[in-house]
Write an enzyme that holds these catalytic residues in place. Structure first.
Site, short mmCIF file in Angstrom:
data_model
loop_
_atom_site.label_atom_id
_atom_site.label_comp_id
_atom_site.label_asym_id
_atom_site.label_seq_id
_atom_site.Cartn_x
_atom_site.Cartn_y
_atom_site.Cartn_z
N GLY A 139 6.63 6.31 2.59
CA GLY A 139 6.32 4.74 2.43
C GLY A 139 5.15 4.42 1.69
N ASP A 140 5.25 3.37 0.82
CA ASP A 140 4.28 2.89 0.05
C ASP A 140 4.27 1.20 -0.10
OD1 ASP A 140 1.47 3.69 -1.55
OD2 ASP A 140 2.69 2.32 -2.96
N SER A 141 3.16 0.54 -0.13
CA SER A 141 3.27 -0.92 -0.02
C SER A 141 2.27 -1.49 -1.18
CB SER A 141 2.81 -1.68 1.11
OG SER A 141 3.80 -1.33 2.11
N GLY B 299 8.14 0.46 -0.35
CA GLY B 299 8.88 1.24 -0.66
C GLY B 299 9.13 2.27 0.50
#
Length: 211
Positions: free
Chosen positions: A79-81, A116
């Protein structure tokens, strides 16, 4: 069913735990700036959604294989933000002066938090497929005072989070409205993750492993 979290984010870990899942945390050690630079050199500037999806995929792929000599058996989540306002991506500010500048610019306004997700089916110790999706939630900030901003920055909380704010801790009272899945703002959309899990043929409740 075991979920492996390719992230060291305390917020994502707490979110999953609150949802009944105790994941195996596996740091991915992806060089994020280098990965984004390489992608933009080849394809041009990335949109916020494309950037977080790229990094989520790279994080998940980085931990495929074995863990302490034992094949990973389960689902791997990357995950990424990133926060975007006025088409500008605001990642982690790191420095107090940067965090303060951002808050002065974003108070009383609305921006978008992009999260994501990339999920790899790694059951039986091999990759059997992968799915991904990006979630977006709009965030509207209160017209906070400079005194509040200075105190918030001094707390250190906004320095290592995308957009220089949180919704689930000290920054929560400074947010007046969220449109979209609220967990997206924490860094992981639970509703999006549930959809991805089911697309891989796994029921969400199979991941519950906390008493």
């Amino acid at each position: 069913m075991r979920l492996y979290l390719a992230s060291t984010s305390p917020a994502r870990l707490a979110l999953l735990r609150a949802a009944g899942i105790e994941p195996v945390v596996v740091p991915s050690h992806v060089d994020e700036p280098a990965a984004v630079a390489a992608a933009e050199a080849e394809h041009g500037p990335l949109s916020p959604g494309a950037m977080v999806q790229l990094l989520a995929r790279l994080k998940a792929e980085a931990v495929r294989g074995t863990l302490d000599g034992t094949p990973i058996d389960g689902l791997i989540l990357g995950g990424d933000s990133a926060f975007a306002i006025d088409d500008h991506i605001h990642g982690k500010p790191h420095l107090p002066e940067v965090a303060r500048e951002r808050w002065l610019a974003q108070r009383g306004r609305t921006g978008d938090l992009h999260s994501g997700h990339w999920l790899i089916d790694h059951r039986d110790g091999r990759e059997n497929g992968a799915v991904g999706a990006t979630a977006v939630a709009s965030v509207t900030f209160a017209d906070v005072t400079e005194t509040e901003i200075d105190a918030y920055v001094a707390s250190g909380e906004p320095l290592e989070v995308a957009g220089a704010f949180t919704i689930d801790s000290l920054g929560g009272p400074f947010i007046t409205r969220v449109e979209g899945d609220p967990s997206t703002v924490v860094g992981l959309s639970l509703s999006t993750l549930r959809d991805l899990v089911r697309r891989l043929g796994v029921e969400w409740t199979e991941l519950w492993n906390r008493g």
